[in-house]
Structure formats: C-alpha cells, structure tokens
Design a protein around this motif. Sequence first.
Motif, PDB file in Angstrom:
ATOM      1  N   PRO A 180       0.774  -1.318   0.000  1.00  0.00           N
ATOM      2  CA  PRO A 180       0.192   0.096  -0.064  1.00  0.00           C
ATOM      3  C   PRO A 180       0.771   1.253   0.099  1.00  0.00           C
ATOM      4  CG  PRO A 180      -0.235  -1.148   1.977  1.00  0.00           C
ATOM      5  CD  PRO A 180       0.852  -1.856   1.283  1.00  0.00           C
ATOM      6  N   ALA A 181       0.265   2.522  -0.353  1.00  0.00           N
ATOM      7  CA  ALA A 181       0.905   3.732  -0.317  1.00  0.00           C
ATOM      8  C   ALA A 181       0.995   4.182   1.026  1.00  0.00           C
ATOM      9  CB  ALA A 181       0.097   4.554  -1.160  1.00  0.00           C
ATOM     10  N   LEU A 182       2.121   4.725   1.273  1.00  0.00           N
ATOM     11  CA  LEU A 182       2.428   5.593   2.600  1.00  0.00           C
ATOM     12  C   LEU A 182       2.398   6.664   2.947  1.00  0.00           C
ATOM     13  CD1 LEU A 182       5.734   3.043   3.160  1.00  0.00           C
ATOM     14  CD2 LEU A 182       3.271   2.470   3.783  1.00  0.00           C
ATOM     15  N   MET A 183       2.113   7.607   1.652  1.00  0.00           N
ATOM     16  CA  MET A 183       1.910   8.867   1.701  1.00  0.00           C
ATOM     17  C   MET A 183       0.550   9.373   1.683  1.00  0.00           C
ATOM     18  SD  MET A 183       4.594  10.103  -1.333  1.00  0.00           S
ATOM     19  CE  MET A 183       6.354  10.135  -1.004  1.00  0.00           C
ATOM     20  N   ASP A 184      -0.490   8.790   1.622  1.00  0.00           N
ATOM     21  CA  ASP A 184      -1.814   8.964   1.541  1.00  0.00           C
ATOM     22  C   ASP A 184      -2.444   9.150   2.995  1.00  0.00           C
ATOM     23  OD1 ASP A 184      -2.110   6.453   1.942  1.00  0.00           O
ATOM     24  OD2 ASP A 184      -3.312   6.065   0.335  1.00  0.00           O
ATOM     25  N   ASP A 185      -3.743   9.352   3.177  1.00  0.00           N
ATOM     26  CA  ASP A 185      -4.264   9.293   4.645  1.00  0.00           C
ATOM     27  C   ASP A 185      -5.127   8.144   4.811  1.00  0.00           C
ATOM     28  OD1 ASP A 185      -6.344   9.971   2.504  1.00  0.00           O
ATOM     29  OD2 ASP A 185      -7.209  11.394   3.864  1.00  0.00           O
ATOM     30  N   ARG A 186      -4.780   6.953   4.225  1.00  0.00           N
ATOM     31  CA  ARG A 186      -5.636   5.663   4.357  1.00  0.00           C
ATOM     32  C   ARG A 186      -4.798   4.877   5.130  1.00  0.00           C
ATOM     33  NH1 ARG A 186      -8.638   2.062  -0.097  1.00  0.00           N
ATOM     34  NH2 ARG A 186     -10.005   1.133   1.604  1.00  0.00           N
ATOM     35  N   TRP A 187      -5.039   4.368   6.137  1.00  0.00           N
ATOM     36  CA  TRP A 187      -4.290   3.541   6.902  1.00  0.00           C
ATOM     37  C   TRP A 187      -4.968   2.154   7.381  1.00  0.00           C
ATOM     38  CZ3 TRP A 187       0.941   4.071   7.590  1.00  0.00           C
ATOM     39  CH2 TRP A 187       1.433   5.440   7.098  1.00  0.00           C
ATOM     40  N   ILE A 188      -4.650   1.179   6.845  1.00  0.00           N
ATOM     41  CA  ILE A 188      -5.646   0.039   7.163  1.00  0.00           C
ATOM     42  C   ILE A 188      -5.552  -0.471   8.541  1.00  0.00           C
ATOM     43  CG2 ILE A 188      -6.052  -2.359   6.695  1.00  0.00           C
ATOM     44  CD1 ILE A 188      -4.905  -1.916   3.868  1.00  0.00           C
ATOM     45  N   TYR A 189      -4.317  -0.419   9.103  1.00  0.00           N
ATOM     46  CA  TYR A 189      -4.076  -1.178  10.476  1.00  0.00           C
ATOM     47  C   TYR A 189      -3.789   0.310  11.395  1.00  0.00           C
ATOM     48  CZ  TYR A 189      -3.804  -5.292   8.233  1.00  0.00           C
ATOM     49  OH  TYR A 189      -4.488  -6.475   7.532  1.00  0.00           O
ATOM     50  N   GLY A 190      -4.097   1.390  11.233  1.00  0.00           N
ATOM     51  CA  GLY A 190      -3.795   2.469  12.093  1.00  0.00           C
ATOM     52  C   GLY A 190      -2.755   3.380  11.768  1.00  0.00           C
ATOM     53  N   GLY A 191      -2.616   4.710  11.690  1.00  0.00           N
ATOM     54  CA  GLY A 191      -1.493   5.514  11.323  1.00  0.00           C
ATOM     55  C   GLY A 191      -0.703   5.927  12.260  1.00  0.00           C
ATOM     56  N   ASN A 192      -0.933   5.496  13.586  1.00  0.00           N
ATOM     57  CA  ASN A 192      -0.130   5.886  14.600  1.00  0.00           C
ATOM     58  C   ASN A 192       1.221   5.057  14.625  1.00  0.00           C
ATOM     59  OD1 ASN A 192      -2.064   7.571  15.825  1.00  0.00           O
ATOM     60  ND2 ASN A 192      -2.828   5.826  16.889  1.00  0.00           N
ATOM     61  N   ILE A 193       2.284   5.924  15.221  1.00  0.00           N
ATOM     62  CA  ILE A 193       3.662   5.236  14.869  1.00  0.00           C
ATOM     63  C   ILE A 193       3.646   3.749  15.824  1.00  0.00           C
ATOM     64  CG2 ILE A 193       4.521   6.357  17.065  1.00  0.00           C
ATOM     65  CD1 ILE A 193       7.237   6.660  15.509  1.00  0.00           C
ATOM     66  N   GLU A 194       2.947   3.677  16.745  1.00  0.00           N
ATOM     67  CA  GLU A 194       3.018   2.445  17.283  1.00  0.00           C
ATOM     68  C   GLU A 194       2.421   1.066  16.519  1.00  0.00           C
ATOM     69  OE1 GLU A 194       1.735   5.062  18.731  1.00  0.00           O
ATOM     70  OE2 GLU A 194       2.619   5.716  20.583  1.00  0.00           O
ATOM     71  N   ASN A 195       1.290   1.639  15.761  1.00  0.00           N
ATOM     72  CA  ASN A 195       0.592   0.899  14.651  1.00  0.00           C
ATOM     73  C   ASN A 195       1.556   0.293  13.597  1.00  0.00           C
ATOM     74  OD1 ASN A 195      -1.453   2.712  15.868  1.00  0.00           O
ATOM     75  ND2 ASN A 195      -2.607   0.641  15.447  1.00  0.00           N
ATOM     76  N   ILE A 196       2.331   1.402  13.295  1.00  0.00           N
ATOM     77  CA  ILE A 196       3.391   1.208  12.173  1.00  0.00           C
ATOM     78  C   ILE A 196       4.302   0.342  12.694  1.00  0.00           C
ATOM     79  CG2 ILE A 196       4.858   2.165  10.559  1.00  0.00           C
ATOM     80  CD1 ILE A 196       3.189   4.656  10.617  1.00  0.00           C
ATOM     81  N   VAL A 197       4.851   0.437  13.863  1.00  0.00           N
ATOM     82  CA  VAL A 197       5.887  -0.410  14.473  1.00  0.00           C
ATOM     83  C   VAL A 197       5.360  -1.821  14.533  1.00  0.00           C
ATOM     84  CG1 VAL A 197       7.164  -0.789  16.679  1.00  0.00           C
ATOM     85  CG2 VAL A 197       7.203   1.584  15.667  1.00  0.00           C
ATOM     86  N   GLN A 198       4.224  -1.933  14.985  1.00  0.00           N
ATOM     87  CA  GLN A 198       3.495  -3.165  15.300  1.00  0.00           C
ATOM     88  C   GLN A 198       3.496  -3.936  13.851  1.00  0.00           C
ATOM     89  OE1 GLN A 198       3.435  -4.223  17.974  1.00  0.00           O
ATOM     90  NE2 GLN A 198       2.101  -5.817  18.376  1.00  0.00           N
ATOM     91  N   THR A 199       3.068  -3.134  12.599  1.00  0.00           N
ATOM     92  CA  THR A 199       3.019  -3.657  11.394  1.00  0.00           C
ATOM     93  C   THR A 199       4.159  -4.374  11.023  1.00  0.00           C
ATOM     94  OG1 THR A 199       0.947  -2.378  10.885  1.00  0.00           O
ATOM     95  CG2 THR A 199       2.464  -3.161   8.926  1.00  0.00           C
ATOM     96  N   ILE A 200       5.273  -3.384  10.972  1.00  0.00           N
ATOM     97  CA  ILE A 200       6.677  -4.008  10.718  1.00  0.00           C
ATOM     98  C   ILE A 200       7.230  -5.135  11.428  1.00  0.00           C
ATOM     99  CG2 ILE A 200       9.325  -3.096  10.600  1.00  0.00           C
ATOM    100  CD1 ILE A 200       8.123  -0.294  10.017  1.00  0.00           C
ATOM    101  N   ARG A 201       6.828  -5.056  12.779  1.00  0.00           N
ATOM    102  CA  ARG A 201       7.679  -6.147  13.622  1.00  0.00           C
ATOM    103  C   ARG A 201       6.764  -7.375  13.430  1.00  0.00           C
ATOM    104  NH1 ARG A 201       6.873  -4.137  19.371  1.00  0.00           N
ATOM    105  NH2 ARG A 201       8.739  -2.818  18.811  1.00  0.00           N
ATOM    106  N   GLU A 202       5.357  -7.312  13.331  1.00  0.00           N
ATOM    107  CA  GLU A 202       4.438  -8.575  13.255  1.00  0.00           C
ATOM    108  C   GLU A 202       4.248  -8.853  11.632  1.00  0.00           C
ATOM    109  OE1 GLU A 202       4.409 -10.287  15.801  1.00  0.00           O
ATOM    110  OE2 GLU A 202       5.230  -8.567  17.268  1.00  0.00           O
TER     111      GLU A 202
END
Length: 186
Positions: A92-114
């Motif tokens: 998915p694009a990372l520059m838009d305003d649509r976040w499937i699993y949440g756009g907070n930094i904690e959600n992004i960390v969790q997405t990368i980690r898990e």
Amino acid sequence: MKWAGTLTILVLLLAACEREDRQFRSDPVATETEEKITMSAISPGSSGPVEIHTGKGKEYEDNAYHISQGQKFYVWFNCNGCHFNGGGGSGPALMDDRWIYGGNIENIVQTIREGRPNGMPSFRGKIPDDQIWEIAAYVRSMGRYTPKAAAPGRMDDMHSGPAEQRRSPASMNEGGIVPPSAEMPQ
C-alpha cells in the motif's frame, strides 16, 4: 589581562556546551518495547479496547536524526521494493491518508514487527527494535505527520510533488475509516 578574561569565558562556554547524546550501536534484536495497541474499536463488553503506550514514539517522531536514519533503513531493508518511494505498488501507499491498521507510529511499528496478512512479512528478530522505530518515524514523515523541522530531505527524483518538509501538515485518519479521497465516485 584581557586575554586571560576572554580565555576564561571561552573555556567556560565550551564546557557548558552539551551535545545531543546518540547511541551509535543498536540494542540487540531481542530487546523490544511492549506496546499494547488495538487495530479496531471492536472489543467485548461495554468499554473500549485498552491501549498501553510507552511514549517511545514521540522520541522518534520529533527527532530529525532518527527520521533520517529511518530513511536510510527504508532503502537498506528494501521497503521501497513493495512500497516504492512511498507511493505504493505491490504494497500500500504510505503517503496518503488511508491506514488499514492505523497510522499512529505504534501501529506502524507493530505492522513492521509482526507483519500483516496478504503480503507484509514479519521483521521480528531480523531488524533491531530502534531501527524499526526509526523506519516507522520515516514512514510517518512521508505522510506529513512530523514537524517540518524534523522532516527529512527528499532523496528520490521521481516524485512530482514538493518535498515533505515543504508540504502542509496532514490530519490523521485512523485505521478502519475510509477517507473521502478513497470513496467510490457516485
């Protein structure tokens, strides 16, 4: 006499200078933060889901050094292989305003980690925790969610818009909500 006074003042000023303390060696891969975040507002019972944030995200989001390191790791770990330069591709694009699993930094960390179903691999045990936080801070800077003073300089020549630090700040769209820009035309 003047030189002695000037020299004394100069020595005191240099002694009072305090540089930013940076850790140049990453912590081992096994040291991870314990962020407890939710991906959805759905939870059993009448109360909403409980989230626990360590506050580590703010340390990375407002720091230009961490964001520039994240920019470097984004390329090193081949994130642009799927997300290209943030504009999306097979990921998915990372520059838009649509976040499937949440756009907070904690959600992004969790997405990368898990990792996530249907394509995003898990990097747990492969990338040290502080580098994951730096990549997540850089991803947030792509969407203009960081201060202009901390936003990294552009390194890609393919993007047609202005550099990240020259764009106006964006408003956060939490995961699960479809923004007007992503709705089907009527």
